[in-house]
Design a protein around this motif. Structure first.
Motif, mmCIF file in Angstrom:
data_model
loop_
_atom_site.group_PDB
_atom_site.id
_atom_site.type_symbol
_atom_site.label_atom_id
_atom_site.label_comp_id
_atom_site.label_asym_id
_atom_site.label_seq_id
_atom_site.Cartn_x
_atom_site.Cartn_y
_atom_site.Cartn_z
ATOM 1 N N GLY A 199 0.799 -1.215 0.000
ATOM 2 C CA GLY A 199 0.000 0.000 0.000
ATOM 3 C C GLY A 199 0.829 1.261 0.000
ATOM 4 N N ALA A 200 2.149 1.129 0.211
ATOM 5 C CA ALA A 200 3.007 2.305 0.310
ATOM 6 C C ALA A 200 3.720 2.621 -1.000
ATOM 7 N N ILE A 201 3.473 1.827 -2.038
ATOM 8 C CA ILE A 201 4.094 2.050 -3.342
ATOM 9 C C ILE A 201 3.034 2.579 -4.294
ATOM 10 N N SER A 202 3.377 3.595 -5.039
ATOM 11 C CA SER A 202 2.436 4.156 -6.006
ATOM 12 C C SER A 202 1.970 3.078 -6.980
ATOM 13 N N PRO A 203 0.670 2.991 -7.272
ATOM 14 C CA PRO A 203 0.164 1.997 -8.235
ATOM 15 C C PRO A 203 0.861 2.084 -9.590
ATOM 16 N N ASN A 204 1.364 3.274 -9.939
ATOM 17 C CA ASN A 204 2.052 3.436 -11.223
ATOM 18 C C ASN A 204 3.438 2.813 -11.234
ATOM 19 N N LEU A 205 3.988 2.568 -10.054
ATOM 20 C CA LEU A 205 5.362 2.059 -9.963
ATOM 21 C C LEU A 205 5.454 0.646 -9.406
ATOM 22 N N ILE A 206 4.357 0.107 -8.896
ATOM 23 C CA ILE A 206 4.455 -1.135 -8.149
ATOM 24 C C ILE A 206 4.898 -2.320 -9.008
ATOM 25 N N GLU A 207 4.471 -2.379 -10.272
ATOM 26 C CA GLU A 207 4.920 -3.493 -11.125
ATOM 27 C C GLU A 207 6.428 -3.442 -11.329
ATOM 28 N N SER A 208 6.951 -2.241 -11.575
ATOM 29 C CA SER A 208 8.391 -2.080 -11.746
ATOM 30 C C SER A 208 9.131 -2.431 -10.467
ATOM 31 N N GLU A 209 8.572 -2.043 -9.312
ATOM 32 C CA GLU A 209 9.226 -2.346 -8.041
ATOM 33 C C GLU A 209 9.215 -3.841 -7.756
ATOM 34 N N MET A 210 8.144 -4.509 -8.112
ATOM 35 C CA MET A 210 8.036 -5.946 -7.852
ATOM 36 C C MET A 210 8.916 -6.772 -8.789
ATOM 37 N N PHE A 211 8.841 -6.472 -10.086
ATOM 38 C CA PHE A 211 9.482 -7.334 -11.077
ATOM 39 C C PHE A 211 10.675 -6.690 -11.775
ATOM 40 N N GLY A 212 10.925 -5.398 -11.528
ATOM 41 C CA GLY A 212 12.041 -4.715 -12.164
ATOM 42 C C GLY A 212 11.678 -4.179 -13.539
ATOM 43 N N HIS A 213 12.603 -3.422 -14.143
ATOM 44 C CA HIS A 213 12.365 -2.925 -15.504
ATOM 45 C C HIS A 213 13.683 -2.828 -16.260
ATOM 46 N N GLU A 214 13.573 -2.871 -17.571
ATOM 47 C CA GLU A 214 14.731 -2.719 -18.451
ATOM 48 C C GLU A 214 14.997 -1.239 -18.690
ATOM 49 N N ARG A 215 16.213 -0.936 -18.989
ATOM 50 C CA ARG A 215 16.565 0.447 -19.315
ATOM 51 C C ARG A 215 15.770 0.897 -20.547
ATOM 52 N N GLY A 216 15.182 2.080 -20.459
ATOM 53 C CA GLY A 216 14.426 2.639 -21.579
ATOM 54 C C GLY A 216 13.025 2.099 -21.721
ATOM 55 N N SER A 217 12.553 1.299 -20.746
ATOM 56 C CA SER A 217 11.213 0.700 -20.874
ATOM 57 C C SER A 217 10.097 1.723 -20.671
ATOM 58 N N ILE A 429 -9.285 4.798 11.060
ATOM 59 C CA ILE A 429 -10.687 4.529 10.709
ATOM 60 C C ILE A 429 -10.778 3.747 9.402
ATOM 61 N N LEU A 430 -9.911 4.089 8.432
ATOM 62 C CA LEU A 430 -9.924 3.424 7.128
ATOM 63 C C LEU A 430 -9.284 2.049 7.165
ATOM 64 N N GLY A 431 -8.538 1.754 8.237
ATOM 65 C CA GLY A 431 -7.877 0.456 8.342
ATOM 66 C C GLY A 431 -6.644 0.329 7.467
ATOM 67 N N ILE A 432 -5.974 1.457 7.185
ATOM 68 C CA ILE A 432 -4.748 1.432 6.396
ATOM 69 C C ILE A 432 -3.636 2.101 7.195
ATOM 70 N N SER A 433 -2.394 1.889 6.766
ATOM 71 C CA SER A 433 -1.282 2.516 7.475
ATOM 72 C C SER A 433 -1.227 4.006 7.150
ATOM 73 N N LEU A 434 -0.607 4.771 8.051
ATOM 74 C CA LEU A 434 -0.454 6.208 7.825
ATOM 75 C C LEU A 434 0.371 6.463 6.569
ATOM 76 N N LYS A 435 1.360 5.607 6.349
ATOM 77 C CA LYS A 435 2.204 5.751 5.160
ATOM 78 C C LYS A 435 1.381 5.581 3.881
ATOM 79 N N THR A 436 0.466 4.602 3.898
ATOM 80 C CA THR A 436 -0.407 4.380 2.740
ATOM 81 C C THR A 436 -1.286 5.601 2.489
ATOM 82 N N LEU A 437 -1.840 6.179 3.558
ATOM 83 C CA LEU A 437 -2.694 7.364 3.413
ATOM 84 C C LEU A 437 -1.914 8.513 2.786
ATOM 85 N N TYR A 438 -0.689 8.741 3.239
ATOM 86 C CA TYR A 438 0.118 9.818 2.681
ATOM 87 C C TYR A 438 0.364 9.592 1.179
ATOM 88 N N ASN A 439 0.639 8.351 0.801
ATOM 89 C CA ASN A 439 0.859 8.058 -0.617
ATOM 90 C C ASN A 439 -0.396 8.310 -1.445
#
Length: 458
Positions: A199-217, A429-439
């Protein structure tokens, strides 16, 4: 030299596996059915058993009945039917792993590399049980209550296996400590343990963070990046707040769990990953499935060995044990001798601790700072009352057809407004971490603040 037993009614399969496994430094026994397998087991207990699920005189899973937990035998099932259901069922019953025929040699090597060469791991877990009896500690966890004793027993059983684990518990119950303890008691303990807050990683970056990316992708990808799965190869990946992972990425995670292969963003080349996954959530996972936050097939794949982490209010005198331990740490750090009088510990024990162990640790630190003398009185630092929920009658109307992302946005912003802009209260109240809320607020263009690498808000 480690010993393997191969059980398969196909002579060619037995011959091929015998050759491959012998090349990895194992001695081999081979059997065509359950009867022959039992004869071999009487003569010698193997370190690993590779058995077909379907045999002429029974199921390979019946071999579980031939072993005691102390035998430390890894059982790997093989099936010609690429069925996730049969594999997951085998893992639930205690299998260390599974292979789909025709057997992939790389996967087989990964499994054989994990086979214990001695009984050292079981001996280490035995020592931990002794430490539990003396000091109330088990691995990285502390507590002597019956609820924790049950948890420790389950961890001791699942840790040496390769089974995927799903940790379920309220925020602050110590899910990461439990995951780290499972890793420390496993055959992967000398390899990496990587915790990831989904929940602390931007949805736009999470695939790259999980599986990595090639240069110029993509724009800004100026170098090759190895993701968490690649960096955790041979070790353990802890996926916290799994229900916060975008649905499209859950599909790709499911594939990695089933096949052991993934692709970096920007390439079609598959990379193998020998990673044990431990997932966690502070939500009811079945409710998360019903709400569309968690794919049902991923839930069933993660839920091989579910563990419930008890709330602190369910742990009795563990509150006193934990509070004293936190105070001992502070005294050691600052060379002081502050203490809790008995009545102060009784007050702590009677509190409900909605924030669980994390809340208790924070309270002890506040009390330590405020104590002018060596004795810590709870009256000098009042216990916080749990945040009030949104007032009755406050409603948010979300039209049918609204995307989940937009519904999330409206709920988060409305809750934050209801809490008068107090982010910590809104997150609880939302049941998420403070870090997730900030993101999330940063994505919505609000003032999210910044979060440092250690997870502290700046």
């Amino acid at each position: 030299m480690p010993h393997a037993l191969i059980v398969d009614d196909d002579a060619d399969t037995r011959s091929a596996l015998t050759e491959l496994i012998a090349a990895e430094g194992f001695t081999i026994d081979a059997a065509a059915d359950m009867r022959e397998a039992r004869i071999h087991l009487v003569r010698r207990t193997p370190d690993v058993v590779l058995t077909d699920l379907k045999l002429p005189d029974g199921s390979g899973l019946d071999l579980f009945q031939e072993f005691e937990p102390s035998d430390a035998v890894e059982l790997v099932v093989m099936t010609g039917y690429a069925s996730v259901d049969s594999a997951v069922d085998a893992l639930r019953q205690g299998a260390a792993d599974y292979l789909v025929k025709p057997v992939n040699f790389q996967r087989l090597q990964m499994i054989l590399d994990r086979v214990p060469r001695t009984g050292d791991l079981k001996a280490e877990i035995g020592l931990l049980r002794g430490e539990l009896r003396r000091f109330g500690r088990f691995g990285r966890m502390l507590g002597n209550s019956s609820a924790m004793q049950t948890l420790y027993d389950q961890i001791a059983r699942v840790a040496p296996t390769g089974a995927t684990v799903l940790l379920v518990g309220e925020s602050g119950t110590g899910k990461e400590l439990a995951a780290q303890s499972i890793h420390d008691m496993s055959l992967r303990r000398k390899q990496a343990f990587l915790p990831v807050n989904c929940g602390a990683i931007s949805p736009n970056l999470i695939e790259s963070e999980m599986f990595g990316h090639e240069r110029g992708s993509f724009t800004g990808a100026d170098r090759l990046h190895r993701g968490y799965f690649e960096r955790a190869d041979g070790g353990t990946l802890f996926l916290d707040e799994i229900t916060e992972m975008p649905m499209e990425l859950q599909v790709k995670l499911l594939r990695v769990l089933e096949t052991g292969f993934f692709m970096r963003v920007g390439t079609n080349k598959e990379i193998s990953a020998d990673v044990r996954v431990i997932a966690a959530t502070n939500r009811d996972p079945e409710e998360a499935v019903a709400e569309g936050r968690l794919r049902a097939d991923l839930y069933h794949r993660l839920n091989v060995f579910p563990l419930h982490l008890p709330a602190l209010r369910e742990r009795g005198d563990d509150v006193k044990l934990l509070a004293q331990s936190f105070l001992d740490e502070l005294n050691q750090q600052h060379d002081t001798q502050k203490r809790f009088p008995p009545q102060a510990l009784e007050v702590l024990s009677s509190h409900s601790w909605p924030g669980n162990v994390r809340e208790l640790r924070n309270y002890v630190q506040r009390a330590y700072i405020m104590a002018e003398e060596n004795s810590i009185e709870t009256a000098s630092v009042p216990l916080h009352i749990s945040p009030a929920r949104a007032t009755a009658g406050t409603m948010l109307m979300v039209p049918v057809g609204t995307s989940l992302a937009e519904a999330d946005r409206q709920i988060i912003l409305a809750t934050l407004e209801q809490c008068g802009g107090v982010k910590k209260r809104a997150a609880e109240i939302l049941g998420i971490s403070l870090k997730t809320l900030y993101n999330r607020l940063e994505e919505y263009g609000g003032t999210g603040g910044s979060v440092d690498a250690a997870g502290s808000l700046a």
